[in-house]
Write an enzyme that holds these catalytic residues in place. Structure first.
Site, PDB file in Angstrom:
ATOM      1  N   HIS A  53     -76.275 -92.338 -55.919  1.00  0.00           N
ATOM      2  CA  HIS A  53     -76.210 -92.199 -57.374  1.00  0.00           C
ATOM      3  C   HIS A  53     -75.052 -91.267 -57.722  1.00  0.00           C
ATOM      4  O   HIS A  53     -74.651 -90.424 -56.907  1.00  0.00           O
ATOM      5  CB  HIS A  53     -77.514 -91.620 -57.909  1.00  0.00           C
ATOM      6  CG  HIS A  53     -78.660 -92.565 -57.838  1.00  0.00           C
ATOM      7  ND1 HIS A  53     -79.787 -92.399 -58.620  1.00  0.00           N
ATOM      8  CD2 HIS A  53     -78.887 -93.676 -57.089  1.00  0.00           C
ATOM      9  CE1 HIS A  53     -80.655 -93.381 -58.354  1.00  0.00           C
ATOM     10  NE2 HIS A  53     -80.130 -94.153 -57.421  1.00  0.00           N
ATOM     11  N   GLU A  55     -74.741 -88.624 -59.506  1.00  0.00           N
ATOM     12  CA  GLU A  55     -74.996 -87.192 -59.392  1.00  0.00           C
ATOM     13  C   GLU A  55     -74.990 -86.744 -57.932  1.00  0.00           C
ATOM     14  O   GLU A  55     -74.427 -85.704 -57.593  1.00  0.00           O
ATOM     15  CB  GLU A  55     -76.346 -86.835 -60.038  1.00  0.00           C
ATOM     16  CG  GLU A  55     -76.413 -87.117 -61.513  1.00  0.00           C
ATOM     17  CD  GLU A  55     -76.886 -88.524 -61.859  1.00  0.00           C
ATOM     18  OE1 GLU A  55     -77.284 -88.749 -63.009  1.00  0.00           O
ATOM     19  OE2 GLU A  55     -76.859 -89.420 -60.974  1.00  0.00           O
ATOM     20  N   CYS A  86     -82.037 -87.533 -58.250  1.00  0.00           N
ATOM     21  CA  CYS A  86     -80.839 -86.761 -58.581  1.00  0.00           C
ATOM     22  C   CYS A  86     -81.197 -85.380 -59.097  1.00  0.00           C
ATOM     23  O   CYS A  86     -80.525 -84.393 -58.769  1.00  0.00           O
ATOM     24  CB  CYS A  86     -79.998 -87.520 -59.605  1.00  0.00           C
ATOM     25  SG  CYS A  86     -79.300 -89.045 -58.938  1.00  0.00           S
TER      26      CYS A  86
END
Length: 155
Positions: A53, A55, A86
């Site tokens: 992801h 992040e 995240c």
């Protein structure tokens, strides 16, 4: 424009720019002392990695840049509210703040199920897969080895 708005705008621009490259529509940056020390886009399908992801990618990049596994003094800016994974990564990184633009409902409206995961972890929905503990006699062995290891780095 505030500093937060400036950095969020940059995260949103990363997210938009990543879409034609095959990335998911998410972007994130880590800022410390007014400097970007890590950035990332959602690379789940590109890298075949469910943990890639934006992040997490940005936090990993920041840790490499700063040669550290903690990011105290830094802020994570994300184009969208971080999913539970995240957010947990941001907490483990010991970031000072997490700031986001769109929220989990916006992501859900675009077809992402992050909102469902928030509900599961908040105890408002059942887990979509069984989660169970099965005790085995050696379960404590890794922790025993950790406690006995004189060269460990606590985190």
């Amino acid at each position: 424009m505030t500093s937060d708005e400036r950095w969020l705008t940059r995260a949103v621009q990363l997210a938009v720019a990543g879409v034609p490259a095959g990335d998911g529509p998410f972007g994130a940056i880590v800022v410390r002392d007014g400097e970007v020390v890590g950035e990332g886009t959602n690379r789940v399908t590109v890298d075949l990695d469910p943990s890639a992801h934006a992040e997490v990618v940005a936090i990993r990049a920041a840790c490499r840049t700063l040669d550290a596994y903690w990011l105290r003094g830094a802020v994570l800016y994300s184009s969208c509210e971080p999913c539970p994974m995240c957010l947990a990564t941001a907490l483990w990184a010991r970031l000072d703040r997490v700031v986001f633009a769109a929220d989990r409902h916006d992501a859900a409206a675009a077809g992402f199920d992050d909102r469902d995961f928030h509900e599961v972890l908040a105890g408002r929905a059942p887990a979509p897969v069984p989660i169970e503990q099965v005790p085995v006699g050696s379960a404590q062995a890794p922790f025993d080895a950790w406690r006995a290891h004189g060269g460990r780095i606590n985190y």
